[in-house]
Design a protein around this motif. Structure first.
Motif, mmCIF file in Angstrom:
data_model
loop_
_atom_site.group_PDB
_atom_site.id
_atom_site.type_symbol
_atom_site.label_atom_id
_atom_site.label_comp_id
_atom_site.label_asym_id
_atom_site.label_seq_id
_atom_site.Cartn_x
_atom_site.Cartn_y
_atom_site.Cartn_z
ATOM 1 N N ASN A 195 6.654 5.178 9.721
ATOM 2 C CA ASN A 195 5.495 4.789 8.934
ATOM 3 C C ASN A 195 5.706 5.229 7.498
ATOM 4 N N TRP A 196 4.618 5.501 6.761
ATOM 5 C CA TRP A 196 4.735 5.745 5.326
ATOM 6 C C TRP A 196 5.582 6.962 4.999
ATOM 7 N N GLY A 197 5.786 7.879 5.948
ATOM 8 C CA GLY A 197 6.616 9.057 5.681
ATOM 9 C C GLY A 197 8.064 8.730 5.425
ATOM 10 N N SER A 198 8.505 7.521 5.797
ATOM 11 C CA SER A 198 9.856 7.039 5.557
ATOM 12 C C SER A 198 10.889 7.961 6.216
ATOM 13 N N VAL A 199 12.098 7.925 5.714
ATOM 14 C CA VAL A 199 13.196 8.748 6.201
ATOM 15 C C VAL A 199 13.778 9.497 5.011
ATOM 16 N N GLY A 243 17.994 -2.478 -12.996
ATOM 17 C CA GLY A 243 16.823 -3.157 -13.531
ATOM 18 C C GLY A 243 15.916 -3.739 -12.474
ATOM 19 N N MET A 244 15.837 -3.080 -11.305
ATOM 20 C CA MET A 244 15.026 -3.622 -10.212
ATOM 21 C C MET A 244 14.109 -2.559 -9.618
ATOM 22 N N VAL A 245 12.916 -3.014 -9.240
ATOM 23 C CA VAL A 245 11.987 -2.201 -8.469
ATOM 24 C C VAL A 245 11.888 -2.832 -7.088
ATOM 25 N N TYR A 246 11.848 -1.977 -6.047
ATOM 26 C CA TYR A 246 11.906 -2.438 -4.654
ATOM 27 C C TYR A 246 10.569 -2.133 -3.986
ATOM 28 N N VAL A 247 9.879 -3.197 -3.595
ATOM 29 C CA VAL A 247 8.492 -3.093 -3.160
ATOM 30 C C VAL A 247 8.377 -3.439 -1.675
ATOM 31 N N PRO A 248 7.840 -2.515 -0.852
ATOM 32 C CA PRO A 248 7.574 -2.838 0.555
ATOM 33 C C PRO A 248 6.244 -3.574 0.684
ATOM 34 N N LEU A 249 6.253 -4.709 1.372
ATOM 35 C CA LEU A 249 5.051 -5.537 1.458
ATOM 36 C C LEU A 249 4.451 -5.527 2.858
ATOM 37 N N GLY A 250 3.147 -5.676 2.885
ATOM 38 C CA GLY A 250 2.403 -5.792 4.128
ATOM 39 C C GLY A 250 2.110 -7.238 4.470
ATOM 40 N N VAL A 303 5.888 -3.515 6.182
ATOM 41 C CA VAL A 303 6.906 -2.520 5.838
ATOM 42 C C VAL A 303 6.165 -1.315 5.262
ATOM 43 N N PRO A 304 6.093 -0.205 6.000
ATOM 44 C CA PRO A 304 5.178 0.870 5.629
ATOM 45 C C PRO A 304 5.790 1.941 4.740
ATOM 46 N N ALA A 305 7.113 1.956 4.634
ATOM 47 C CA ALA A 305 7.783 3.111 4.060
ATOM 48 C C ALA A 305 8.471 2.780 2.746
ATOM 49 N N GLN A 306 8.558 3.785 1.880
ATOM 50 C CA GLN A 306 9.304 3.639 0.646
ATOM 51 C C GLN A 306 10.770 3.349 0.957
ATOM 52 N N PRO A 307 11.340 2.263 0.413
ATOM 53 C CA PRO A 307 12.776 2.028 0.593
ATOM 54 C C PRO A 307 13.572 3.166 -0.053
ATOM 55 N N TRP A 365 0.819 -1.211 0.000
ATOM 56 C CA TRP A 365 0.000 0.000 0.000
ATOM 57 C C TRP A 365 0.856 1.265 0.000
ATOM 58 N N SER A 366 2.150 1.104 0.245
ATOM 59 C CA SER A 366 3.039 2.258 0.314
ATOM 60 C C SER A 366 3.685 2.504 -1.040
ATOM 61 N N VAL A 367 4.829 3.167 -1.048
ATOM 62 C CA VAL A 367 5.482 3.614 -2.276
ATOM 63 C C VAL A 367 6.697 2.739 -2.560
ATOM 64 N N SER A 368 6.884 2.354 -3.806
ATOM 65 C CA SER A 368 8.048 1.575 -4.219
ATOM 66 C C SER A 368 9.153 2.497 -4.733
ATOM 67 N N SER A 369 10.362 1.942 -4.820
ATOM 68 C CA SER A 369 11.514 2.638 -5.387
ATOM 69 C C SER A 369 12.045 1.819 -6.543
ATOM 70 N N ALA A 370 12.887 2.435 -7.375
ATOM 71 C CA ALA A 370 13.406 1.710 -8.539
ATOM 72 C C ALA A 370 14.811 2.169 -8.878
ATOM 73 N N ASP A 371 15.621 1.230 -9.335
ATOM 74 C CA ASP A 371 16.957 1.496 -9.855
ATOM 75 C C ASP A 371 16.974 0.983 -11.290
ATOM 76 N N GLU A 372 16.835 1.901 -12.249
ATOM 77 C CA GLU A 372 16.721 1.492 -13.651
ATOM 78 C C GLU A 372 18.012 0.858 -14.157
ATOM 79 N N LYS A 373 19.159 1.337 -13.648
ATOM 80 C CA LYS A 373 20.429 0.762 -14.111
ATOM 81 C C LYS A 373 20.564 -0.691 -13.675
#
Length: 778
Positions: free
Chosen positions: A584-588, A407-414, A462-466, A397-405
């Motif tokens: 929480n979802w605000g991350s760091v 080739g991976m997207v990083y997804v926080p799961l509940g 895991v509530p926060a965008q990596p 339900w939170s925000v994912s991050s991605a490293d295009e170089k």
């Protein structure tokens, strides 16, 4: 008359403290309240009998209570005050002539002498002196400074101009870092509000309780893009905040929704389309009725070439689709011409929830490219017609991050619903719950998974965008890292290529004691970099007086509690850190050049009590299906009552501080500072400015100027901090709760602006609103 009234009051106090204290002793707690009750009762009797010994006894009691308080909590003013405030006030009253003179005697020559005041006066003076000293100390403060050296060739993720903010965390790396330094630690105190815009989308009487405004604006070119809780998309001029266009998705209201919010929109530039052509630049709006709508960034018109006349229906492929149970509260990540999106499900409503599938769609056409379902992780090719995704699989339900170089997207799961019940979970659920997964951007295939809670019974998703950042190792080499902040307070720093730890973590023993149908994991992970608080003790129970503190001590012993990861129980368990989490979802926020982290750890204990199905009241009888109240868990053998662990006055039972700001050196994994954050200005009937350190939910940003900006706390302020030391530099009063993450940019006048959305948060009870506010230097 004064003697009689005082005697009655002291007797009543003594009976209340003595009776409650006896209850506490029978539960295994402190005997102090029994003794305090006796002291008040005997003092009352001696006063009624007009005996001067009443003052002597009370003087001894003052010193004994002071010694007990210091033994329990040291020189912590916010814990000493409630323990001694009432005692000192009564002592001062006993020194007044109306009380002291009738306790005296007449000499042989007929002169009346009042009772000797000095023993009580001296004891009160000592107590007040200790109180005054405790006000000058802060046993919870950790002072220090973060390093200022800058790494060469720091990566910020993507080609985003310095003065813009293209994704939720500015770039796909989710750092919440701006390379702007026009506003800096030396001049931020001069920051002024220069424009204010109101969306008109305000909380309605028939809205659900958790109607919140959490959006972080995007800034592209000369325009800001926002969404609102009721699924409006709005474009504003970045220089003056004037509206350019708005689009209403007409998502309507649904009482079955658990959340009515929008954290942001997503931006996409179509490089295959000529500049200035319709829909060459797009904004994607996630709605509260499970749609994703493509809009032309230039004018807000629907891009009809996308999906079904501009709209993706996210409920497609779900076996069950009860309206209001599924939607995306967070903006999708857009990378490599793909929209990658998860979705929020209603926690603890039903076992027949929609799937937590992660899907990638073509950003131009809306065609489904791949799907990764944690309940069926190997089948990533687009789902064929007639097949459905796994019901009730762990969601993001939170925000994912991605490293295009890479080739991976990083997804926080509940977790799987019900979050507090672990029986019957599949092997895949047990593997992927409460984790970060790395997926191949092009195929959706799993690259790695790292789990942060085993057999999660606490809603510790895991509530926060990596956050992605490149870290310099001791030998001078660079490692691509991922920083994951968690509800339990751990910060996991992993190699984002493999998921292997950079900062070590280990397994530690965890409590058992679940219901017979369930089990608890015998161990749980904990990072070497952690903000996890020490276990609660009875002495940590708090209140504004002896009475509510006593009530909290009794409640502490009535609940099951064995430290972090105490399982939910029929008796009721204390969950600490609680469901809101330490993070929480605000991350760091992470400065990739200095390789430092700034965050807002929050501490608020919750309770969790399981209710057998047969004992659950009829639907509608106070159930909210959220972080507070009855969660029905339809289809399971138990419901659960959840909520903050508070006193009869509604104040947290655990002692403050409840919120901090903190800085971490990511190269060493050491916490440099930790300072109390926020006041009780908006937590009490009177606007008191006491800096206690209050809870919050939201996120920070940091800038090259050495400034961090953060609202989030439950007092309504936006604040600026020196990133190096964590000390507050500036604050501005907000017209509503600031439970969103701010952002910063430069406008056409080449001035740096900071923008904050103030709209309140239904769960934490801050003031609702519809404000977007811009600040800059004069």
């Amino acid at each position: 008359m004064a003697i009689l009234i005082t005697s009655i009051i002291l007797a009543l106090i003594g009976l209340a403290l003595g009776g409650g204290g006896l209850w506490l002793v029978l539960l295994g707690g402190s005997a102090f309240y029994v003794l305090a009750g006796l002291a008040f009762l005997v003092t009352a009797i001696l006063l009624f009998m007009r005996k001067a010994a009443a003052l002597w006894l009370y003087a001894i009691f003052v010193l004994a209570a002071l010694a007990w308080a210091i033994w329990e909590v040291g020189f912590d003013w916010w814990q000493l005050g409630p323990r001694g405030g009432l005692i000192i006030l009564i002592g001062l009253w006993l020194l007044t002539p109306w009380i002291r003179r009738p306790l005296g005697f007449r000499s042989l020559d007929g002169v009346h002498y009042g009772a000797n005041p000095w023993p009580l006066a001296v004891s009160l003076f000592i107590a007040i002196l200790v109180a005054a000293y405790s006000m000058t100390t802060d046993p919870h403060d950790l002072s220090g400074e973060l390093p200022t050296t800058v790494a060469a060739n720091a990566q910020m993720g993507g080609d985003v101009p310095n003065g813009e903010w293209h994704q939720y965390g500015r770039t796909s790396f989710g750092q919440r870092y701006s390379p702007l330094d026009q506003i800096n630690a030396q001049n931020v105190a001069n920051l002024k509000e220069v424009w204010r815009y109101q969306t008109g989308d305000v909380k309605r009487p028939d809205d659900i309780g958790e109607t919140t405004y959490q959006v972080t604006p995007l800034k592209i070119g000369d325009t800001l893009f926002i969404c609102t809780p009721h699924s409006l998309a709005i474009a504003l001029d970045a220089k003056d905040g004037k509206e350019k266009w708005r689009y209403d998705a007409n998502a309507g209201l649904n009482p079955n929704r658990q959340h009515q919010t929008c954290r942001g929109v997503s931006y996409y530039h179509d490089s295959a389309v000529a500049a200035g052509a319709p829909c060459a630049d797009r904004v994607y709006l996630p709605t509260s009725d499970a749609r994703l709508i493509a809009l032309d960034a230039a004018n807000g018109k629907v891009c009809s070439s996308f999906a079904n006349e501009g709209t993706l229906h996210l409920e497609t492929g779900m076996k069950y689709n009860p309206a209001g149970y599924y939607y995306s509260t967070s903006p999708p990540v857009i990378v490599a011409d793909k929209i990658i999106i998860g979705g929020a499900v209603n926690d603890n409503y039903s076992t027949q929830e929609q799937s937590g599938v992660i899907r990638a769609f073509d950003a131009r056409t809306g065609a489904l490219l791949w799907n990764w379902d944690s309940g069926n992780p190997d089948q990533t090719a687009p789902l064929p017609a007639g097949q459905t995704y796994t019901t009730n699989s762990p969601n993001s339900w939170s925000v994912s991050s991605a490293d295009e170089k890479l080739g991976m997207v990083y997804v926080p799961l509940g977790n799987q619903t019900p979050d507090q019940l672990g029986m019957g979970r599949s092997a895949n659920v047990e593997r992927f719950s409460s984790s970060v997964v790395a997926l191949d951007i092009n195929t959706g295939q799993l690259k790695w998974v790292q789990q942060f809670v085993h057999h999660d019974l606490w809603d510790m998703d895991v509530p926060a965008q990596p956050v992605l950042v490149d870290l310099t190792k001791a030998d001078g080499s660079t490692v691509p890292a991922l920083v994951a902040s968690t509800k339990q307070g751990d910060i996991y720093v992993l190699d984002r290529r493999t998921g292997a730890p950079i900062i070590p973590f280990k397994e530690i023993p965890a409590p058992g004691g679940t219901i017979p149908e369930d089990h608890a994991s015998p161990t749980q992970p904990i990072s070497d970099l952690t903000f996890s608080p020490p276990p609660l003790q009875e002495k940590d129970m708090w209140g504004v007086s002896l009475f509510d503190q006593l009530a909290c001590r009794i409640a502490f012993h009535q609940h099951q509690y064995e430290g972090r990861y105490t399982p939910p129980s029929l008796r009721g368990s204390i969950i600490f850190p609680g469901n809101f989490g330490t993070f929480n979802w605000g991350s760091v926020a992470v400065d990739p050049e200095r390789q430092i982290m700034f965050g807002m750890p929050t501490y608020l204990a919750f309770t969790s009590r399981l209710v057998p199905r047969a004992d659950i009241p009829p639907k509608g009888a106070g159930d909210k299906g959220s972080e507070q109240g009855l969660n029905r868990n339809e289809g399971s053998p138990y419901g659960v009552y959840m909520g903050p662990f508070v006193s009869p006055l509604g104040i947290p039972c655990q002692a403050p501080p409840w919120g901090y700001v903190a800085g971490v050196d990511l190269k060493t994994g050491k916490i440099a500072y930790k300072h109390k954050n926020g006041t009780v200005h908006d937590m009490t009937p009177l606007p008191l400015p006491f800096k206690v350190g209050v809870p919050g939910i939201g996120g920070p940003i940091v800038t090259k100027g050495g400034v961090a900006f953060l609202a989030a706390a439950v007092d309504d302020y936006l604040r600026a901090y020196d990133v190096t030391s964590g000390r507050q530099l500036w604050e501005a009063r907000l017209p509503a709760g600031g439970q969103a993450t701010p952002m910063t940019y430069t406008a056409s006048d080449n001035k740096q602006y900071v923008v904050m959305v103030a709209g309140g948060h239904g769960s934490v009870g801050t003031k609702p609103g519809d404000y977007v506010i811009g600040y800059t230097l004069p």
